[in-house]
Design a protein around this motif. Structure first.
Motif, short mmCIF file in Angstrom:
data_model
loop_
_atom_site.label_atom_id
_atom_site.label_comp_id
_atom_site.label_asym_id
_atom_site.label_seq_id
_atom_site.Cartn_x
_atom_site.Cartn_y
_atom_site.Cartn_z
N ASN A 162 0.71 -1.22 0.00
CA ASN A 162 -0.12 0.02 -0.03
C ASN A 162 0.95 1.21 0.16
N ASP A 163 1.95 1.35 -0.65
CA ASP A 163 2.80 2.42 -0.55
C ASP A 163 3.28 2.88 -2.03
N SER A 164 4.00 3.79 -2.15
CA SER A 164 4.45 4.39 -3.60
C SER A 164 5.38 3.22 -4.11
N LEU A 165 5.77 2.31 -3.59
CA LEU A 165 6.64 1.31 -4.35
C LEU A 165 5.83 0.40 -5.10
N ASP A 166 4.74 0.20 -5.16
CA ASP A 166 3.77 -0.48 -5.78
C ASP A 166 4.16 -2.08 -5.99
N CYS A 167 4.56 -2.61 -4.60
CA CYS A 167 4.86 -3.88 -4.67
C CYS A 167 4.80 -4.36 -3.36
N ILE A 193 7.58 -11.66 -4.32
CA ILE A 193 7.36 -10.26 -4.72
C ILE A 193 6.14 -10.18 -5.56
N SER A 194 5.56 -9.59 -5.05
CA SER A 194 3.95 -9.12 -5.82
C SER A 194 4.31 -7.92 -6.42
N THR A 195 4.24 -7.95 -7.80
CA THR A 195 4.61 -6.58 -8.49
C THR A 195 3.32 -5.73 -9.02
N ASN A 196 3.49 -4.45 -9.19
CA ASN A 196 2.31 -3.78 -9.76
C ASN A 196 1.02 -3.84 -8.72
N THR A 197 1.08 -3.84 -7.50
CA THR A 197 0.02 -3.93 -6.68
C THR A 197 -1.03 -3.19 -6.73
N SER A 198 -0.98 -2.24 -7.45
CA SER A 198 -1.94 -1.14 -7.70
C SER A 198 -2.87 -1.76 -8.66
N ARG A 199 -2.68 -2.72 -9.36
CA ARG A 199 -3.73 -3.54 -10.22
C ARG A 199 -4.81 -4.29 -9.64
N GLY A 200 -4.44 -4.64 -8.04
CA GLY A 200 -5.38 -5.40 -7.38
C GLY A 200 -4.63 -6.37 -6.59
N SER A 201 -5.16 -6.95 -5.43
CA SER A 201 -4.47 -7.99 -4.68
C SER A 201 -4.78 -9.24 -5.25
#
Ligand code: MN
Length: 167
Positions: A64-69, A141-149
């Protein structure tokens, strides 16, 4: 200017420079969100709703932060595994200990071991976990987490899991 006076001025100069340095360091620290977590910890037990067997999870970076992972260490006891699932933003698995399994829907089970790096494409249905005789640890490492969990699906049945030994 005699030597004593020169010495005093030099001393005062050093003193003022060191206090400027301290003030600068304090400003830098207060602007940063510097935060330390240790990946050495095993973490807490994972919920049975999404895993089969005994699994520990230590989330060291939240998504949940700006690093998106998101980064977590996951430790599986022998035979333990995730349910089928997919990640809208994809995932990278770095195996740090033991021997485990990774399978994508429609493909055979792959045996993975310490040092292996697995890329799970976005939306690709898959599961990962320990082999029957070895504890297994990976950094996920979950990448591009802003696309959804992660989206959790059905458990991996014993029949699906044991298919490896029947091949
Ligand atoms: Mn996964």
């Amino acid at each position: 200017m005699n030597y004593t006076r020169k010495y005093i001025i030099f001393f005062l100069l050093i003193l003022s420079l060191s206090s400027i340095n301290r003030a600068t360091a304090q400003v830098t620290e207060s602007k940063s969100s510097y935060n330390v977590n240790s990946i050495k910890n095993k973490g807490t037990l994972a919920p049975n709703a999404n895993f089969t067997g005994t699994v520990w999870v230590n989330m060291v970076v939240s998504g949940n932060d700006s690093l998106d992972c998101a980064i977590g260490k996951v430790t599986f006891q022998p035979g333990a595994r995730t349910h089928w699932h997919y990640h809208p933003g994809g995932q990278i698995l770095i195996v740090t200990d033991g021997v485990g399994y990774y399978q994508e829907k429609g493909s055979p089970i792959h045996v993975v071991q310490t040092g292996d790096v697995v890329k799970c494409p976005p939306y690709k249905e898959h599961w990962h976990g320990a082999s029957p005789d070895s504890e297994f640890t990976h950094t996920a490492i979950s990448t591009n987490t802003s696309r959804g969990s992660v989206v959790w699906l059905k458990p991996v049945t014993d029949q699906e899991y044991l298919k490896k030994s029947n091949l």
